[in-house]
Design a protein around this motif. Structure first.
Motif, mmCIF file in Angstrom:
data_model
loop_
_atom_site.group_PDB
_atom_site.id
_atom_site.type_symbol
_atom_site.label_atom_id
_atom_site.label_comp_id
_atom_site.label_asym_id
_atom_site.label_seq_id
_atom_site.Cartn_x
_atom_site.Cartn_y
_atom_site.Cartn_z
ATOM 1 N N ARG A 137 0.834 -1.210 0.000
ATOM 2 C CA ARG A 137 0.000 0.000 0.000
ATOM 3 C C ARG A 137 0.862 1.251 0.000
ATOM 4 N NH1 ARG A 137 -3.391 1.010 5.209
ATOM 5 N NH2 ARG A 137 -1.758 2.532 5.659
ATOM 6 N N ARG A 138 1.921 1.251 0.779
ATOM 7 C CA ARG A 138 2.815 2.405 0.827
ATOM 8 C C ARG A 138 3.442 2.669 -0.537
ATOM 9 N NH1 ARG A 138 5.859 0.952 6.593
ATOM 10 N NH2 ARG A 138 4.293 1.916 7.951
ATOM 11 N N GLU A 197 0.796 4.226 -2.825
ATOM 12 C CA GLU A 197 0.486 5.586 -2.406
ATOM 13 C C GLU A 197 1.646 6.549 -2.661
ATOM 14 O OE1 GLU A 197 -0.660 5.051 1.647
ATOM 15 O OE2 GLU A 197 -2.731 4.486 1.148
ATOM 16 N N CYS A 219 -5.105 -8.853 -1.896
ATOM 17 C CA CYS A 219 -4.769 -7.451 -2.143
ATOM 18 C C CYS A 219 -4.731 -6.668 -0.836
ATOM 19 C CB CYS A 219 -5.806 -6.810 -3.066
ATOM 20 S SG CYS A 219 -5.914 -7.549 -4.699
ATOM 21 N N PRO A 220 -3.861 -5.672 -0.751
ATOM 22 C CA PRO A 220 -3.893 -4.778 0.404
ATOM 23 C C PRO A 220 -5.121 -3.885 0.354
ATOM 24 C CG PRO A 220 -2.327 -3.996 -1.229
ATOM 25 C CD PRO A 220 -2.807 -5.319 -1.718
ATOM 26 N N GLN A 221 -5.534 -3.427 1.502
ATOM 27 C CA GLN A 221 -6.635 -2.473 1.572
ATOM 28 C C GLN A 221 -6.098 -1.075 1.270
ATOM 29 O OE1 GLN A 221 -8.546 -2.834 5.383
ATOM 30 N NE2 GLN A 221 -9.651 -4.685 4.808
ATOM 31 N N MET A 222 -6.654 -0.451 0.234
ATOM 32 C CA MET A 222 -6.226 0.902 -0.133
ATOM 33 C C MET A 222 -7.312 1.541 -0.978
ATOM 34 S SD MET A 222 -3.165 -0.233 -2.723
ATOM 35 C CE MET A 222 -3.435 -1.442 -4.009
ATOM 36 N N ASP A 223 -7.154 2.821 -1.208
ATOM 37 C CA ASP A 223 -8.177 3.550 -1.945
ATOM 38 C C ASP A 223 -8.202 3.176 -3.424
ATOM 39 O OD1 ASP A 223 -8.908 4.862 0.367
ATOM 40 O OD2 ASP A 223 -7.586 6.576 0.010
ATOM 41 N N ALA A 268 -7.947 -2.683 -6.700
ATOM 42 C CA ALA A 268 -6.864 -3.648 -6.828
ATOM 43 C C ALA A 268 -7.397 -4.998 -7.280
ATOM 44 C CB ALA A 268 -6.124 -3.797 -5.501
#
Length: 211
Positions: free
Chosen positions: A98-99, A102, A118-122, A125
């Motif tokens: 995620r980092r 971003e 998948c990572p949680q992100m805006d 994905a």
């Protein structure tokens, strides 16, 4: 751009800005876990992209600067040993991914993630199993993450030369385990991983006996 991903399986359209995401360093006993995100430029193709594990170190070192030069955007991120021990390696890997996404200076509309989650992100994905050998953008991310992590472990070797980090890159090889038994864990070791945790327990038991 997507050599092993047939059009019918592509979860995006030509209007999407797609980044590939991969990690390096989930398995080692020491050092951070790294992740990279890459948006490739279709007008500047890079020959020879594939899963970093299937490339020699020399070939990865050749491709990494080409990726950084030719990509529309790229970013590398990491999670420290302390974070890994605090939230576990899976969650730390997701956080590093995620980092990386971003940190891209171009915002993607879709992130293609190597693996099955998948990572949680805006950003939307989609996970692709063995994506690092199916999608060039994920292959590129795999190479950047791997070369960045290897470089970090060489720097750790300068700090703790007795462990041979420059040779095994933190993985649980026979040499690494031998040095771990001889010198005990360093600040760069992941204390939640069984071989390191067991070594700490042995040291604590020995201290209690001596006391």
């Amino acid at each position: 751009m997507y050599p092993g991903l047939p059009p019918r399986l592509r979860p995006f359209t030509e209007l999407d800005i797609v980044c590939g995401v991969d990690e390096a360093g989930r398995g080692p006993l020491a050092g951070p876990v790294f992740a990279a995100a890459v948006i490739l430029d279709p007008l500047r193709p890079i020959e020879g992209l594939r899963d970093s594990k299937k490339l020699s170190e020399a070939r990865r070192d050749q491709l990494a600067p080409l990726i950084r030069e030719h990509a529309l955007a790229w970013a590398i991120a990491e999670c420290s040993c302390e974070e890994i021990d605090s939230i576990n390696i899976l969650q730390a890997t997701m956080l590093a991914m995620r980092r990386a996404v971003e940190a891209l200076h171009t915002l993607p509309t879709l992130a293609l993630i190597d693996g099955n989650r998948c990572p949680q992100m805006d950003v939307r994905a989609h996970a692709i199993v063995e994506g690092d050998d199916k999608v060039n953008a994920i292959s590129a991310a795999s190479i950047l993450a791997k070369t960045a992590r290897d470089a970090a472990l060489v720097r750790l070797h300068d700090l703790y030369p007795q462990y041979g980090f420059d040779q095994h890159k933190g993985y649980g090889t026979a040499l690494h385990l031998e040095r771990l038994r001889l010198h005990g864990p360093s600040p760069a070791h992941r204390r939640s991983f069984a071989p390191v945790r067991n070594m700490l327990q042995v040291d604590l038991f020995a201290e209690l006996i001596e006391a």
